[in-house]
Design an enzyme around this catalytic site. Structure first.
Site, PDB file in Angstrom:
ATOM      1  N   ASP A   1     -11.755   8.340  12.274  1.00  0.00           N
ATOM      2  CA  ASP A   1     -11.801   8.026  10.843  1.00  0.00           C
ATOM      3  C   ASP A   1     -12.291   6.593  10.628  1.00  0.00           C
ATOM      4  O   ASP A   1     -11.675   5.825   9.887  1.00  0.00           O
ATOM      5  CB  ASP A   1     -10.426   8.228  10.201  1.00  0.00           C
ATOM      6  CG  ASP A   1     -10.491   8.239   8.673  1.00  0.00           C
ATOM      7  OD1 ASP A   1     -11.598   8.469   8.125  1.00  0.00           O
ATOM      8  OD2 ASP A   1      -9.457   8.022   8.021  1.00  0.00           O
TER       9      ASP A   1
ATOM     10  N   GLY B   1       0.817  -1.201   0.000  1.00  0.00           N
ATOM     11  CA  GLY B   1       0.000   0.000   0.000  1.00  0.00           C
ATOM     12  C   GLY B   1       0.846   1.244   0.000  1.00  0.00           C
ATOM     13  O   GLY B   1       1.991   1.235   0.474  1.00  0.00           O
TER      14      GLY B   1
END
Length: 452
Positions: free
Chosen positions: A142, A30
């Site tokens: 989040d 990632g």
């Protein structure tokens, strides 16, 4: 095929001997604006781990602090160790979890639905993780499906703690032994007393928060941030990188201002609580509960509940379902920083959550309603929801071993995009023309925008 630009810095992990002596780096899985993540093998026992190299000091500090406070907590990703020294990015060694809830939802779209028993099991695990965070006075800020990682055997864990906040009261409570020692010292020496010590501790905490700022935020390039946010009249909503995996950090606005106060621009827009959209900088665990409500609705619908294309559109979608935000629905909401700056025409017949969740049970609607309400103080806590009758009615939550787990994402091919990009347009600002008629007027405090 999209070419991924790779800076030399993102590969610096390979040159750090303290890491490579302990871990074999197997490949990058990632990449984001502030972090790169690698799959690695621990040489001492062949354990596969994730190495998260964070290029932002503030995010590094927040994530390490939160994960250390949550060590051993249920359904929270485990921090095994970390490497951090002057002039080097922090590298966190995390347990490796190959997929996430976003992948579960995407996979279910092809199959038709997620069975009720599976939804219940996923929700119980999410609730346990959130309850552990809130019990430790940590607000995640989040929560969304791509930050809920899943092991190969179905264990879900909250991840990506680059944005959490530990309230001042919790900091002072955790520092009680130091405060008592300081009180004794200052009382003996200068007679400052308890109040003086508390003020000293508050100033110390303020300095700690302000030191998390760094100058490069002020020089953010256009690649990292967009123009001002029309809905909240605050600086930019950030475009998401559609090629990031679950472990990467998304670019967000400053989490604290120069005085150490919180900011409203946190979390990904589709899961952002209304008080944040109206500019609130005074919030707590309730913003996580709103996000949880959006996640629960998405598990039931297999589509986001409020997929806003800008902050204005986000508010408009919420209002179309729940009705206008008024003093009746949330007393003192008019005190929100941007409440007087933006208004919507009265929605005579809001859709209601039932219409958005057709053919769902009364218990499911009740949970959604108890999370997705305007007044933050009316939102059900994670601890309360864990005892909701929904979880003890047939069909019962399936055993974790019976959950359907999508394939692992595997290593990221740097010359090809990640295929799971459902959230790529979450923070893309829309053309104001799409909102129809717009009236702008000046006020004593600045200006007001009304949409109809």
């Amino acid at each position: 095929m999209r070419e991924v630009q790779t800076s030399s810095r993102s590969w610096s992990i390979y040159g750090r001997s303290e890491i490579t002596q302990k871990y074999q780096i197997l490949g990058r899985i990632g990449s984001g604006a502030y972090a790169d993540v690698y799959r690695a093998r621990r040489l001492s026992d062949d354990l596969v781990v994730a190495l998260k190299e964070i290029h932002d000091y503030r995010s590094s500090f927040s994530e390490i602090e939160a994960l250390q406070a949550l060590r051993g907590a249920p359904n929270v990703v485990e921090l095994l160790e970390y490497f951090w020294r002057e002039d080097e990015d922090a590298v966190l060694v995390l347990e490796f979890l190959p997929t996430d809830l976003e992948a579960v939802i995407s996979d279910a779209k092809r199959g038709g639905e997620i069975a009720v028993g599976e939804v219940k099991q996923w929700m119980q695990q999410i609730l346990r993780g959130i309850e552990a965070c809130h019990r430790s006075s940590i607000v995640h800020r989040d929560l969304k499906p791509s930050n809920l990682l899943i092991s190969a055997d179905g264990v879900l864990k909250l991840a990506d703690f680059g944005q959490p906040s530990i309230p001042l009261e919790a900091f002072l409570e955790q520092s009680v032994s130091s405060r008592e020692a300081l009180l004794q010292l200052l009382t003996d020496s200068v007679g400052i007393g308890q109040v003086g010590v508390d003020e000293y501790m508050k100033e110390l905490y303020g300095l700690k928060t302000r030191n998390m700022m760094y100058d490069s935020d002020k020089d953010m390039s256009l690649q990292d941030g967009d123009t001002s946010c029309l809905a909240t009249c605050s600086t930019g909503d950030i475009d998401l990188d559609p090629f990031k995996s679950s472990y990467t950090n998304e670019v967000q606005e400053d989490l604290v201002d120069e005085s150490g106060a919180l900011t409203s621009c946190v979390g990904t827009r589709w899961f952002r609580a209304p008080e944040l959209l109206y500019g609130s900088t005074s919030y707590g665990q309730e913003i996580d509960l709103w996000s949880l409500g959006c996640i629960f609705a998405e598990l039931l619908r297999l589509d986001p509940l409020f997929p806003g294309t800008s902050d204005i559109d986000q508010l408009g979608r919420i209002i179309s379902v729940l009705g206008n935000l008024t003093e009746e629905t949330w007393p003192n909401c008019s005190n929100l920083p941007d409440y007087s700056k933006i208004s919507f025409s009265k929605v005579e017949k809001p859709l209601g959550l039932e219409a958005c969740l057709p053919k769902r049970s009364a218990a499911e609607i009740d949970i959604a309603r108890r999370l997705l309400c305007y007044n933050p103080y009316n939102r059900a806590t994670a601890a309360e929801l864990l005892h909701h009758h929904y979880f003890i009615k047939e069909p019962l939550p399936v055993p974790i071993s019976e959950l359907r787990i999508p394939p692992s994402k595997g290593d990221q091919n740097e010359s090809s995009p990640d295929t799971w990009t459902d959230y790529k347009n979450i923070d893309a600002d829309s053309d104001p023309d799409e909102f129809g008629h717009m009236d702008v007027s000046t006020t004593e405090k600045g200006f007001s925008i009304k949409f109809s």
